[in-house]
Design a protein around this motif. Structure first.
Motif, short mmCIF file in Angstrom:
data_model
loop_
_atom_site.label_atom_id
_atom_site.label_comp_id
_atom_site.label_asym_id
_atom_site.label_seq_id
_atom_site.Cartn_x
_atom_site.Cartn_y
_atom_site.Cartn_z
N MET A 1 17.65 42.64 -66.84
CA MET A 1 16.81 43.53 -66.04
C MET A 1 17.69 44.44 -65.19
N ARG A 2 17.37 45.71 -65.12
CA ARG A 2 18.10 46.68 -64.29
C ARG A 2 17.43 46.75 -62.92
N ILE A 3 18.14 46.30 -61.90
CA ILE A 3 17.55 46.11 -60.58
C ILE A 3 18.34 46.88 -59.53
N ALA A 4 17.63 47.63 -58.72
CA ALA A 4 18.24 48.30 -57.56
C ALA A 4 17.88 47.53 -56.30
N GLN A 5 18.88 47.26 -55.48
CA GLN A 5 18.67 46.69 -54.15
C GLN A 5 19.02 47.75 -53.13
N ILE A 6 18.06 48.07 -52.25
CA ILE A 6 18.26 49.13 -51.26
C ILE A 6 18.31 48.49 -49.88
N ALA A 7 19.49 48.51 -49.27
CA ALA A 7 19.73 47.79 -48.02
C ALA A 7 19.73 48.73 -46.82
N PRO A 8 19.49 48.21 -45.63
CA PRO A 8 19.70 49.01 -44.42
C PRO A 8 21.18 49.38 -44.30
N LEU A 9 21.46 50.45 -43.59
CA LEU A 9 22.84 50.92 -43.43
C LEU A 9 23.44 50.56 -42.09
N ALA A 10 22.68 49.87 -41.25
CA ALA A 10 23.19 49.53 -39.93
C ALA A 10 24.37 48.58 -40.02
N GLU A 11 24.32 47.66 -40.99
CA GLU A 11 25.37 46.67 -41.16
C GLU A 11 25.90 46.71 -42.59
N ARG A 12 27.10 46.21 -42.79
CA ARG A 12 27.66 46.03 -44.12
C ARG A 12 26.87 44.95 -44.86
N VAL A 13 26.96 44.96 -46.19
CA VAL A 13 26.40 43.88 -47.01
C VAL A 13 27.56 43.15 -47.68
N GLN A 87 16.53 55.01 -63.64
CA GLN A 87 17.56 54.15 -64.21
C GLN A 87 17.24 52.66 -64.08
N PHE A 88 16.18 52.31 -63.32
CA PHE A 88 15.95 50.92 -62.98
C PHE A 88 14.59 50.43 -63.46
N ASP A 89 14.56 49.15 -63.81
CA ASP A 89 13.29 48.50 -64.12
C ASP A 89 12.55 48.14 -62.84
N VAL A 90 13.31 47.74 -61.82
CA VAL A 90 12.73 47.33 -60.54
C VAL A 90 13.59 47.90 -59.42
N LEU A 91 12.94 48.39 -58.38
CA LEU A 91 13.63 48.85 -57.18
C LEU A 91 13.14 48.01 -56.01
N HIS A 92 14.06 47.32 -55.36
CA HIS A 92 13.71 46.39 -54.28
C HIS A 92 14.23 46.94 -52.96
N PHE A 93 13.29 47.28 -52.07
CA PHE A 93 13.62 47.91 -50.78
C PHE A 93 13.62 46.87 -49.66
N HIS A 94 14.59 47.02 -48.74
CA HIS A 94 14.71 46.13 -47.59
C HIS A 94 14.78 46.95 -46.30
#
Length: 363
Positions: A1-13, A87-94
């Motif tokens: 599965m092609r998955i995007a994880q979209i993180a906040p930019l306040a902190e590093r991951v 480009q993604f099957d799923v986009l997961h926003f945080h």
């Protein structure tokens, strides 16, 4: 599965210091990669990941002294996500709700985990305007104030067990408070409890600008007037393992509807029992008499502490391994991904007006 994880930019991951959401994004991303999924992480450029990284700023915004406003960076990141969405099957926003107006064309392939409190009156009309966006809660209690929305499930947080090793017996006789100095987190209650039971208390916490007055007016004077209380400040991941693992118990004396409370399972992973006030998610996380205790008042906390200190630390760790690992969390999210209505639906490539999608250039 092609998955995007979209993180906040306040902190590093993952975060260098404080940053619960970014830590969860990291655990989920790395476990998805380990399981063989094609994962792309949208995050700050100093993030560390086995996934494909799309850097959306050079370093975590909170640690960049030149950054005054986080919003332009997140808006630019969302434009990049929109242009790559095909480009993604799923986009997961945080990132809570900033992206909702931009994902209408492919919302059925998205899921948004809400990491913050949902009882503030100003957000009610917003979620009422977007009842179709697929959402995930991090506790059942977190959902209670919301209007009818498109809940896909509740997924409790999970962590990598290897990152928080079990400590058979604590080396210290102190109580621990970890997190953030703010009225809702109850550091004043923690100091009161420690003073009443006559035990040392170590406070490892950051003080945000909006909580500076509370620190100066309430907490700092209490710290200075109690010889058994030590304020350490903000600590990193390595320090956290020792801080929690060597504590006799974690105090979690909140007085607000905590959406989850990551520090509770961090302590449990180390085998350290949790004494928590019965607000928000705490009853969903702490198993009373097994991994800690749930109380309603300072007086009850003082009475319950003796029982908490006698709990089997192996039993506390077992509670974490059974309920709060990254592997379990990731399985739960994969179930949600696979049941999204649009995961099998092709979507036309999104483009910037007048041209092809281009890379993000944010300082």
């Amino acid at each position: 599965m092609r998955i995007a994880q979209i993180a906040p930019l306040a902190e590093r991951v993952p975060p260098k210091l404080y940053g619960g959401t970014e830590r969860i994004v990291s655990c989920l991303t790395e476990e998805l990669v380990r399981l063989g999924h094609d994962v792309t992480l949208f995050a700050s450029g100093d993030s560390l990941t086995a996934a494909k990284l799309v850097p959306c700023c050079d370093v975590a915004l909170r640690l960049n002294p030149d950054v005054r406003d986080f919003l332009p960076y997140h808006a630019a990141m969302l434009e990049e996500v929109r242009c790559r969405a095909h480009q993604f099957d799923v986009l997961h926003f945080h990132i809570e709700f900033l992206h909702f107006p931009l994902i209408r064309d492919f919302a059925e392939r998205t899921v948004t985990t809400l990491h913050c409190r949902l009882d503030l009156p100003d957000i009610y009309p917003f979620y009422r305007a977007f009842p179709d966006i697929p959402l995930v809660s991090i506790s059942e209690n977190q959902r209670l104030p919301m209007p009818p929305v498109n809940w896909q499930g509740t997924v409790h947080h999970g962590l990598d067990p290897a990152g928080l090793p079990f400590k058979e017996g604590s080396r210290g006789d102190y109580l621990a408070f970890l997190g953030r100095i703010s009225p809702e987190k109850g550091p004043d209650r923690a100091i009161d409890i420690a003073a009443r039971v006559g035990m040392p208390l170590k406070i490892a916490a950051k003080v945000d600008a909006q909580d500076r007055d509370y620190w100066e007016a309430v907490v700092r004077p209490m710290v200075e007037s109690h010889s058994n209380v030590e304020y350490i400040g903000e600590i990193d991941e390595t320090q956290k393992v020792d801080f929690l693992g060597n504590a006799a118990a974690l105090l979690f004396p909140i007085n607000w509807p905590e959406p989850f409370g990551l520090v509770m399972i961090e302590a449990m992973a180390c085998g350290t029992p949790v004494l928590a006030f019965r607000y928000g998610s705490a009853p969903e996380v702490v198993e009373h008499g097994r991994s800690g205790a749930l109380v309603d008042t300072v007086e009850q906390a003082v009475e319950a502490l003796e029982m908490v200190l006698k709990l089997d630390r192996r039993q506390v760790r077992e509670s974490f391994e059974r309920r709060f690992t990254a592997e379990r969390m990731t399985r739960d999210y994969l179930d949600i991904y696979e049941n999204l209505t649009g995961v099998q639906t092709g979507t036309a490539p999104a483009r910037r007006a007048g041209g092809e999608s281009i890379g993000l250039e944010v300082a």
